[in-house]
Design a protein around this motif. Structure first.
Motif, short mmCIF file in Angstrom:
data_model
loop_
_atom_site.label_atom_id
_atom_site.label_comp_id
_atom_site.label_asym_id
_atom_site.label_seq_id
_atom_site.Cartn_x
_atom_site.Cartn_y
_atom_site.Cartn_z
N MET A 97 50.25 78.52 64.55
CA MET A 97 48.97 79.15 64.86
C MET A 97 48.29 79.46 63.54
O MET A 97 48.95 79.94 62.60
N ALA A 98 47.02 79.20 63.44
CA ALA A 98 46.25 79.59 62.26
C ALA A 98 45.18 80.58 62.69
O ALA A 98 44.76 80.59 63.86
N PHE A 99 44.74 81.42 61.76
CA PHE A 99 43.74 82.43 62.14
C PHE A 99 42.93 82.86 60.93
O PHE A 99 43.33 82.67 59.78
N ASN A 100 41.76 83.44 61.22
CA ASN A 100 40.88 84.00 60.21
C ASN A 100 40.52 85.42 60.61
O ASN A 100 40.24 85.70 61.78
N MET A 101 40.48 86.31 59.61
CA MET A 101 40.12 87.71 59.86
C MET A 101 38.98 88.11 58.94
O MET A 101 38.74 87.50 57.90
N LEU A 102 38.28 89.16 59.36
CA LEU A 102 37.16 89.69 58.59
C LEU A 102 37.49 91.10 58.09
O LEU A 102 38.19 91.85 58.78
N TRP A 103 36.98 91.41 56.93
CA TRP A 103 37.00 92.80 56.46
C TRP A 103 35.57 93.30 56.57
O TRP A 103 34.68 92.85 55.85
N ILE A 104 35.33 94.19 57.51
CA ILE A 104 33.96 94.63 57.81
C ILE A 104 33.77 96.10 57.45
O ILE A 104 34.72 96.87 57.37
N GLY A 105 32.52 96.48 57.21
CA GLY A 105 32.19 97.87 56.94
C GLY A 105 32.52 98.28 55.53
O GLY A 105 32.91 97.49 54.68
N THR A 106 32.35 99.56 55.27
CA THR A 106 32.63 100.14 53.96
C THR A 106 33.57 101.33 54.15
O THR A 106 33.64 101.93 55.21
N VAL A 107 34.28 101.66 53.10
CA VAL A 107 35.23 102.76 53.14
C VAL A 107 34.78 103.81 52.15
O VAL A 107 34.55 103.53 50.97
N ASP A 108 34.65 105.05 52.63
CA ASP A 108 34.30 106.17 51.76
C ASP A 108 35.56 106.75 51.15
O ASP A 108 36.60 106.88 51.81
N GLY A 109 35.47 107.09 49.91
CA GLY A 109 36.62 107.72 49.25
C GLY A 109 37.62 106.72 48.84
O GLY A 109 38.79 107.02 48.80
#
Length: 204
Positions: free
Chosen positions: A192-204
């Motif tokens: 199985m192959a897959f793609n993921m996203l890193w979304i948004g921003t992180v405070d601190g």
């Protein structure tokens, strides 16, 4: 040891690669889910209309058949939760962010309204099949090893080979090139192959 600790303790970054490669190992419960998805995929692959659901991506010309996993099978699965949690830990380790701040911020890539809904697809390969050198979309890419009787490796940048055993999961940057050489026998290879996203921003 709790079930969570048992899973998480199997996660870790591998040495010898030019860029971060994160390894995990599926539990027997989640592997049973994966095997059910494979059974579903084979049914579609062998159907006269299976070509209509064929996944179009790099490697389509080299593999015998590719198909995205059904959203109905994936949405309530522990596999989806596992990949999301592992993705959070990957970003935590590479970006030095507390993984508790990454909740809901590292999902599988999704295409609403399409039969290729999630970027999680099955690869079926037999004699002569291969996967040319390529990169993925999203921010994180990965592979789940399901079956490989011939032990055909994934070859990453720098010609570093990884021989995945059933249930092993790798995550790596989407721009990290990799390939799979042509198979010498008709013994089945399933990943199985897959793609993921890193979304948004992180405070601190």
């Amino acid at each position: 040891m709790t079930a969570e600790a048992d899973l998480v303790n199997n996660w870790g970054f591998l040495d010898a690669y030019r860029r971060p490669v994160f390894r995990g190992k599926l539990s027997s419960t989640i592997m049973n889910e994966v095997n059910g998805m494979v059974k579903w995929g084979k049914k579609i692959k062998d159907h006269p209309l299976g070509f209509m659901k064929a996944h179009h991506n790099t490697g389509t010309e080299g593999n015998a058949y590719q198909i995205s996993v059904s959203p109905a099978l994936l949405q309530d699965s522990f596999l989806l939760a596992y990949l999301n949690r592992m993705g959070e830990r990957f970003i935590s380790g590479t970006e030095h962010i507390d993984d508790n701040k990454l909740f809901r911020m590292v999902p599988l890539r999704y295409h609403q309204g399409h039969f290729d809904a999630y970027d999680l697809w099955l690869n079926f390969a037999y004699k002569g099949n291969f996967n040319p050198i390529h990169k993925h979309g999203g921010n994180i890419s990965g592979v789940i090893y399901v079956k490989d009787e011939e032990d055909t490796p994934t070859i990453f940048e720098g010609e570093v080979k990884f021989h995945g055993t059933p249930g092993e999961v790798l995550m790596f940057p989407n721009t990290m090139e990799h390939r799979v050489p042509a198979k010498n026998t008709n013994k089945e290879r399933i990943t199985m192959a897959f793609n993921m996203l890193w979304i948004g921003t992180v405070d601190g």
